[in-house]
Write an enzyme that holds these catalytic residues in place. Structure first.
Site, PDB file in Angstrom:
ATOM      1  N   ALA A  73       0.813  -1.218   0.000  1.00 14.93           N
ATOM      2  CA  ALA A  73       0.000   0.000   0.000  1.00 14.93           C
ATOM      3  C   ALA A  73       0.845   1.267   0.000  1.00 14.93           C
ATOM      4  CB  ALA A  73      -0.946  -0.005   1.192  1.00 14.93           C
ATOM      5  N   THR A  74       2.033   1.222   0.592  1.00 16.88           N
ATOM      6  CA  THR A  74       2.903   2.406   0.559  1.00 16.88           C
ATOM      7  C   THR A  74       3.214   2.770  -0.888  1.00 16.88           C
ATOM      8  OG1 THR A  74       3.882   1.894   2.701  1.00 16.88           O
ATOM      9  CG2 THR A  74       5.162   3.324   1.249  1.00 16.88           C
ATOM     10  N   ASN A 154      -5.974   3.326  10.596  1.00 18.31           N
ATOM     11  CA  ASN A 154      -5.154   2.250  11.151  1.00 18.31           C
ATOM     12  C   ASN A 154      -4.837   2.422  12.633  1.00 18.31           C
ATOM     13  OD1 ASN A 154      -3.664   4.422   9.677  1.00 18.31           O
ATOM     14  ND2 ASN A 154      -1.936   3.536  10.777  1.00 18.31           N
ATOM     15  N   GLN A 182      -6.861  -0.801   5.445  1.00 18.40           N
ATOM     16  CA  GLN A 182      -7.407  -1.416   6.665  1.00 18.40           C
ATOM     17  C   GLN A 182      -8.838  -1.898   6.457  1.00 18.40           C
ATOM     18  OE1 GLN A 182      -5.930  -2.091   9.567  1.00 18.40           O
ATOM     19  NE2 GLN A 182      -3.998  -1.024   9.246  1.00 18.40           N
ATOM     20  N   ALA A 203      -1.711  -6.988   0.805  1.00 17.43           N
ATOM     21  CA  ALA A 203      -2.065  -8.349   1.216  1.00 17.43           C
ATOM     22  C   ALA A 203      -1.818  -8.605   2.703  1.00 17.43           C
ATOM     23  CB  ALA A 203      -1.277  -9.366   0.386  1.00 17.43           C
ATOM     24  N   HIS A 204      -0.763  -8.005   3.262  1.00 21.35           N
ATOM     25  CA  HIS A 204      -0.362  -8.439   4.613  1.00 21.35           C
ATOM     26  C   HIS A 204      -1.263  -7.918   5.728  1.00 21.35           C
ATOM     27  CE1 HIS A 204       1.849  -4.951   6.515  1.00 21.35           C
ATOM     28  NE2 HIS A 204       1.880  -4.533   5.270  1.00 21.35           N
ATOM     29  N   THR A 243       9.556  -7.464 -12.591  1.00 22.26           N
ATOM     30  CA  THR A 243       9.063  -8.839 -12.646  1.00 22.26           C
ATOM     31  C   THR A 243       8.044  -9.081 -11.547  1.00 22.26           C
ATOM     32  OG1 THR A 243      11.146  -9.581 -13.588  1.00 22.26           O
ATOM     33  CG2 THR A 243       9.783 -11.267 -12.534  1.00 22.26           C
ATOM     34  N   CYS A 329       3.386   2.606  12.713  1.00 17.35           N
ATOM     35  CA  CYS A 329       3.970   3.368  11.602  1.00 17.35           C
ATOM     36  C   CYS A 329       4.573   4.662  12.115  1.00 17.35           C
ATOM     37  CB  CYS A 329       2.920   3.675  10.551  1.00 17.35           C
ATOM     38  SG  CYS A 329       2.121   2.191   9.952  1.00 17.35           S
TER      39      CYS A 329
HETATM   40  C1  LIG Z   1      -0.261  -0.672   6.687  1.00 21.36           C
HETATM   41  C2  LIG Z   1      -0.837   0.512   6.016  1.00 21.36           C
HETATM   42  C3  LIG Z   1      -0.238   1.081   4.884  1.00 21.36           C
HETATM   43  C4  LIG Z   1       1.080   0.584   4.349  1.00 21.36           C
HETATM   44  O1  LIG Z   1       0.963  -0.668   3.737  1.00 21.36           O
HETATM   45  P1  LIG Z   1       2.269  -1.492   3.311  1.00 21.36           P
HETATM   46  O2  LIG Z   1       1.741  -2.577   2.442  1.00 21.36           O
HETATM   47  O3  LIG Z   1       2.850  -1.994   4.583  1.00 21.36           O
HETATM   48  O4  LIG Z   1       3.162  -0.567   2.578  1.00 21.36           O
HETATM   49  C5  LIG Z   1      -0.858   2.150   4.288  1.00 21.36           C
HETATM   50  N1  LIG Z   1      -2.003   2.646   4.759  1.00 21.36           N
HETATM   51  C6  LIG Z   1      -2.621   2.134   5.836  1.00 21.36           C
HETATM   52  C7  LIG Z   1      -3.901   2.720   6.305  1.00 21.36           C
HETATM   53  C8  LIG Z   1      -2.060   1.053   6.496  1.00 21.36           C
HETATM   54  O5  LIG Z   1      -2.666   0.554   7.576  1.00 21.36           O
END
Ligand SMILES: *Cc1c(COP(=O)(O)O)cnc(C)c1O
Length: 399
Positions: A73-74, A154, A182, A203-204, A243, A329
């Site tokens: 997501a970053t 978050n 989230q 995904a995580h 890739t 974070c």
């Molecule tokens: C965890 C999080 C991110 C970052 O996601 P990553 O996949 O770890 O880069 C961005 N936005 C929110 C709201 C998050 O909770």
């Protein structure tokens, strides 16, 4: 019951074993490069990627051609915001966001403000972390190219009224980007009903692997144009070269599928555990206050401030219960939570705040144990705190 207990699901989630099972073949036998067009190794990898792309798209009511896989997501937030600003320089240079966004949105906006001279409006929030729709409407001007607002917070779990924001941005002809990291798999997300134009996910946070995410980009009404931020072999329709992480993408697809299938049941269960934890803490800890509004926020979120207790000390002493102070974070960069400040939490209470994130595999037994341990450590810290009111009261009683 296995210790330590994990109650930090906003930071990351464990990989579901069903996800791991789906990924495993793509590390060993099916190791092909999805971009290889000349042999069966490549074809199989590509087929697996396309099946996962479909699953991710369906989960948010988008279409597979609108998905760009990223590292998380970053990266998706960076690509969305920088990509829209770069591609729309002729139209305008004004971006609207809110004070409680994730650093991967706020820091991107601030860099663009410094280095590309964009105009930035950071909307304030109320004591529950809510934005005001009238403020969104008022912030949009003729030079506005993008509104970027998260779906679920978050740190404090606040859910923004994105569908209403989407109606405002649509009427104004401005793009809406939503960091739904989230939210996807936790609450219903529908890019059509919500009027979203770009959406970030990873995904995580939904029981998939780390290092794989996606940016969804609307293709029709309007067709969203972004400038790529990584150049190379032209993967992902030229929008994100590199890739593809085939096992990660396969796991991402499976994780999304599982989350959507089981969402209603999981929401009820997680909310039940969260409320159980809240009741246990509230009945035993005096001077505990809530940050955010659990009733209408994310089901698994509980963020509290415990007056007179240093959260840093508390989480370090809680060796058998994994929780977070403020936000993981924000604490990576050492600063106090910008989210708690934005909702008006006093400085001493910001430093007394703990975030619990309850998830899929937590049990009642774990919640009861965690509550007991938190209560014990709070009592211990309060007894030893040099200048707490309780300590003052005791020493004055003694003297
Ligand atoms: C965890 C999080 C991110 C970052 O996601 P990553 O996949 O770890 O880069 C961005 N936005 C929110 C709201 C998050 O909770």
């Amino acid at each position: 019951m296995k210790l330590p207990i994990y109650l930090d699901h906003h930071s990351t989630t464990p990989v579901d074993s069903r996800v791991l099972d789906a990924m495993f073949p793509y590390f060993r036998d099916e190791f092909g490069n999805a971009a290889s067009r000349t042999h069966v190794f490549g074809w199989k990898a590509e087929a697996a990627v396309e099946a996962a792309r479909e699953r991710v798209a369906v989960a948010i009511h988008g279409s597979p051609v609108e998905i760009v896989f990223t590292s998380g997501a970053t990266e998706s937030n960076n690509l969305a915001i920088k990509g829209v600003v770069d591609a729309n320089a002729a139209k305008g240079n004004h971006v609207v966001t809110a004070a409680t966004e994730h650093p991967s949105v706020l820091d991107v906006c601030r860099r663009l403000e410094r280095e590309r001279k964009i105009e930035l409006t950071v909307l304030p929030v109320d004591s529950m972390g809510r934005i005001e729709l009238a403020a969104v409407r008022a912030a949009i001007g003729p030079r506005t190219v993008l509104v970027t607002l998260m779906l679920a917070n978050n740190e404090i779990g606040t859910i923004h009224p994105i569908a209403e924001v989407g109606r405002i941005t649509k009427a104004a002809g401005v793009l809406l980007h939503c960091d739904a990291t989230q939210a996807v798999g936790k609450i219903p997300v529908d890019v059509q009903a919500m009027g979203i134009d770009l959406l970030s996910l990873t995904a995580h946070k939904l029981y998939g692997p780390k290092g794989i995410g996606a940016l969804w980009l609307r293709r029709k009404n309007p067709r969203v144009r972004i400038a790529p931020q990584i150049d190379g072999g032209g993967h992902e329709r030229g929008l994100r070269s590199g890739t593809l992480n085939v096992p990660g993408i396969v796991g991402f697809g499976r994780a999304v599928e599982i989350a959507i299938e089981g969402m209603d049941e999981e929401r009820r269960r997680v909310r039940g555990l969260r409320d159980r934890l809240h009741r246990a803490l509230a009945s035993a800890i005096e001077g505990m206050t809530l940050n955010g509004s659990p009733d209408d926020g994310l089901d698994g979120n509980l963020n509290v401030s415990v007056a007179g207790v240093q959260a840093e000390s508390l989480v370090i002493r809680l060796k058998d219960v994994a929780v977070s102070t403020g936000s993981a974070c924000a604490s990576a960069s050492g600063g106090p939570s910008h989210v708690l400040r934005a909702i008006g939490v006093a400085d001493d209470l910001v430093h007394a705040s703990i975030r619990f994130g309850i998830g899929r595999f937590n049990t009642e037994e774990e919640i009861d144990y965690a509550a007991k341990r938190v209560v014990e450590e709070v009592q211990l810290l309060r007894e030893t705190a040099p200048c707490s009111d309780e300590a003052d009261a005791r020493s004055s009683r003694r003297s």
